[in-house]
Design a protein around this motif. Structure first.
Motif, PDB file in Angstrom:
ATOM      1  N   GLU A 178       0.826  -1.207   0.000  1.00 46.71           N
ATOM      2  CA  GLU A 178       0.000   0.000   0.000  1.00 46.71           C
ATOM      3  C   GLU A 178       0.866   1.265   0.000  1.00 46.71           C
ATOM      4  O   GLU A 178       0.618   2.193  -0.754  1.00 46.71           O
ATOM      5  CB  GLU A 178      -0.896  -0.034   1.244  1.00 46.71           C
ATOM      6  N   THR A 179       1.916   1.275   0.833  1.00 47.02           N
ATOM      7  CA  THR A 179       2.770   2.467   0.870  1.00 47.02           C
ATOM      8  C   THR A 179       3.529   2.624  -0.442  1.00 47.02           C
ATOM      9  O   THR A 179       3.843   3.736  -0.842  1.00 47.02           O
ATOM     10  CB  THR A 179       3.777   2.417   2.029  1.00 47.02           C
ATOM     11  N   ILE A 180       3.828   1.512  -1.109  1.00 45.38           N
ATOM     12  CA  ILE A 180       4.524   1.602  -2.393  1.00 45.38           C
ATOM     13  C   ILE A 180       3.594   2.194  -3.451  1.00 45.38           C
ATOM     14  O   ILE A 180       4.040   2.784  -4.422  1.00 45.38           O
ATOM     15  CB  ILE A 180       5.055   0.207  -2.809  1.00 45.38           C
ATOM     16  N   GLY A 181       2.299   2.083  -3.225  1.00 42.15           N
ATOM     17  CA  GLY A 181       1.358   2.721  -4.144  1.00 42.15           C
ATOM     18  C   GLY A 181       0.356   1.778  -4.780  1.00 42.15           C
ATOM     19  O   GLY A 181      -0.370   2.164  -5.684  1.00 42.15           O
TER      20      GLY A 181
END
Lengths: 275, 398
Positions: A178-181
């Motif tokens: 999720e943080t990677i996109g």
């Protein structure tokens, strides 16, 4: 690593040979002899005889029907199991534990009862069956009925394997994605699904193994029509009743081998894929 | 009134010393609060991080440092407060739209992807073509020195290698900020030190602002241009490692960042004094006395022979060595201070001459002293040895 404790002691450990001996002695009449006899009797009149018994149209049809209905039920239950495991594992909601029990219930119900229940729903005067009465579509005593029965009795098997795998999956993988996109779908597709590979395969094999031998519910809903709705277990039962022991034995041997194969595959995937 | 004045002048000096004003800051966190149920885990936390700098959030477990990181990353939502990343409001955005790179404590490398696939994941989901992706991955692999491992799976790598892959994976999509969540705690102590140095050099080269989370004060000092100390959800102090160590504002900061002796003290006639018991409230000068705490580092103490005075600005009187332990470069001692018998007669820290030679009796005030190897060699001390205790510098806490 695996130090045998008895090796560390002096003298002879009597418990070890006695224990192993007990297991074998108990299993011989209960499990090993019955399994072995299928092959002993199946091939007692020679392989040609066995082959002839297997190659009758009704026998081949029953095997094909069993494989087909089990495969469809397996696909349905793996897809359902995956979605249900996702929902039950990710979301906490009111009544989720009650839902858990309902999902897991079908394996606990006697298969004849399951078949009977399906008849009550889809039969001519059943809850849903009554709406089909004046149409061309019928469920009971068709292939669809066999599939429905298979789905019912193997319903929670795949779920039961996938859910713990999903529970054990570290949430940091999803958070990292999720943080990677990644979107939710991308996270599921590229991160969660590959990690569930082993559980999916194991769940599918378990469902298939259970499904291919299903008898109690199938005999209730299929009508046991040769070359129409007669699965392999029903064929064995019918042939034996008719006195055709060779015919029953040939299919029994094939089913037994098939089960060994599926079981070995389960052990293999447990070791290789689930890590 | 006086307090306010002090506060303003302090802030002015900070602005002067530290050019990271909010307009130039890469990350600004303002008034962040978070509850888990009825428990408040973060209470009005504010700080900013300048472009290309690194900030370490230091605190014990449960201090709210991990929560702060998760709020900035978008993995939790704050109850109140604002987060700006390069002037952009981000606290309402989902994690995937924040363009922040997180290096998780367990690195969270995708187990079914190779090293190269892990690094390229951010580009792949952004729809970057294979060729461009390959270029970026190769460049990053070369940068982290893991070219030979490109087709291995995470489980086949060492902890240090995994961490480097995690950093490369985060850098691949050029995030505006890197967040490190206790990223060194799982590593072997020796590798930890080497990797810290490497990462610091890398961050300085790339000029990416970074926020680290740790409970290890040594790590905080080494990695941070700024160190922020959190305790019980509150920000206790923020400053350069030097400021935080040399000028702690609270007792917690003093004892959490490095070792410190904290003793009860009170002001009397313009002098500060330490005591073992309580400050005599009934004394005539009671009104002029203000209770306070005295903080000094173990290395601020100089020990001397009991017959002479140690050449330090302040004196703590005499004491007795109760414990000695050898640490290699240094020696740690515990010294029990001795107190004069008369109640109310306090051992003055200031000035030195008041440290008389009267009959002393032991008190239960034991302080920690660290001496260099050479000092220990010059004046060897065994358990039970009487010493005179000098103090080079101290700080008072209100």
């Amino acid at each position: 690593m695996a130090h045998n404790r008895s090796n560390l002691r002096h003298g002879v450990d009597v418990a070890r040979p006695l224990g192993i001996g007990f297991i074998l002695a108990a299993m011989l009449p209960l499990v090993i002899l019955p399994l072995a006899s299928i092959f002993i009797f199946g091939f007692s009149k020679g392989p040609v005889h066995f082959w002839d018994a297997l190659m009758t149209p009704a026998a081949l049809f029953s095997l094909r029907l069993s494989l087909m209905t089990s495969s469809v039920a397996t696909i349905c239950n793996v897809i359902f199991g995956l979605i249900a495991a996702w929902v039950m594992s990710k979301y906490a909601f009111k009544g989720s534990s009650a839902l858990m029990i309902i999902i897991s219930l079908p394996t606990a119900i006697p298969t004849a009862v399951a078949g009977f229940a399906l008849l009550l729903v889809w039969g001519r005067n059943g809850l849903l069956g009554q709406f089909l009465e004046h149409t061309d579509y019928q469920i009971m005593f068709t292939t669809a009925a066999i599939i429905l029965a298979n789905i019912f009795v193997t319903f929670p098997l795949a779920f039961g394997v996938i859910k713990p795998a999903l529970d054990n999956l570290d949430t940091s993988y999803e958070e990292a994605a999720e943080t990677i996109g990644a979107t939710r779908w991308q996270t599921f597709r590229y991160v969660v699904l590959p990690s569930l590979r082993g559980a999916l395969v194991t769940g599918a094999l378990l469902t298939f193994a259970r499904s291919i031998g299903e008898f109690g519910s199938t005999i209730m809903v299929s009508g046991n029509l040769a070359l129409k709705t007669q699965t392999a277990p029903l064929y064995i039962f019918t042939k034996f009743n008719e006195g055709d022991v060779e015919g029953a034995n040939a299919i029994a041997a094939v089913l037994a081998i098939l089960s060994f194969a599926v079981f070995s595959l389960i052990l293999f995937t447990r070791q290789k894929l689930e890590k | 009134m006086i307090r306010e004045n002090v506060a303003t002048s302090f802030q002015e000096t900070q602005t002067y010393v530290e050019p990271a004003t909010e307009t130039r800051a890469a990350l600004v966190v303002r008034g962040l609060s978070k509850w888990f149920g009825s428990e408040q885990v973060l209470d009005d936390v504010s700080f900013s991080l300048a472009e290309g700098e690194s900030l370490v959030l230091l605190g014990p477990s449960g201090s709210g440092k991990s929560t702060t990181l998760r709020l900035i990353a978008g993995l939790e939502a704050p109850e109140s407060g604002e987060i700006f990343l390069h002037g952009r409001h981000i606290e309402h955005l989902p994690a995937r739209e924040r363009n922040v790179g997180v290096i998780f404590q367990n690195y969270a490398l995708f187990p079914r992807m190779t090293v190269a696939e892990n690094i390229g994941f951010g580009l792949r989901i952004r729809g970057i073509g294979k060729k461009r992706r390959h270029e970026v991955v190769e460049r990053l692999l070369a940068m982290i020195g893991l070219h030979g491992q490109r087709d291995k799976y995470p489980a086949q790598l060492s902890g240090g290698q995994q961490q480097r892959v995690a950093i490369a994976r985060a850098l691949a999509y050029e995030p505006e900020l890197l967040l490190f969540d206790e990223s060194f705690s799982a590593l072997d102590p020796k590798i930890r030190v080497t990797l810290r140095g490497e990462i610091r050099a890398l961050l300085k080269k790339l000029r990416v602002p970074a926020l680290f989370i740790t409970h290890d004060q040594e790590e905080a000092m080494e990695l941070g241009d700024q160190v922020a100390i959190l305790n019980g959800g509150r920000l206790e102090q923020i400053g350069t490692p030097r400021e935080v160590y040399n000028n702690p504002q609270t007792e917690f900061v003093a004892t959490f960042v490095g070792a410190a002796n904290v003793v009860e003290a009170c002001w009397r006639d313009g002098h500060i004094a330490i005591d073992c018991t309580q400050c005599p409230e009934t004394a005539a000068s009671a009104r002029k006395m203000e209770r306070s705490k005295l903080v000094f580092r173990p290395e601020d103490i100089t020990l001397g022979l009991p017959t002479g005075l140690v050449e330090t600005p302040y004196h703590l009187g005499r004491g007795r060595v109760v414990d000695v332990s050898f640490n290699g470069a240094t020696e740690t001692l515990r010294v029990q201070l001795q107190q004069r018998r008369q109640p109310g007669a306090l051992t003055s820290v200031v000035p030195a001459r008041s440290c008389g030679m009267e009959a002393d009796s032991p008190c239960d005030l034991v302080i920690r002293v660290v001496r260099s190897k050479w000092d220990a060699e010059r004046l060897p001390l065994a358990v039970g040895a009487p010493v005179s205790v000098g103090l080079r510098s101290y700080k008072t806490l209100s």
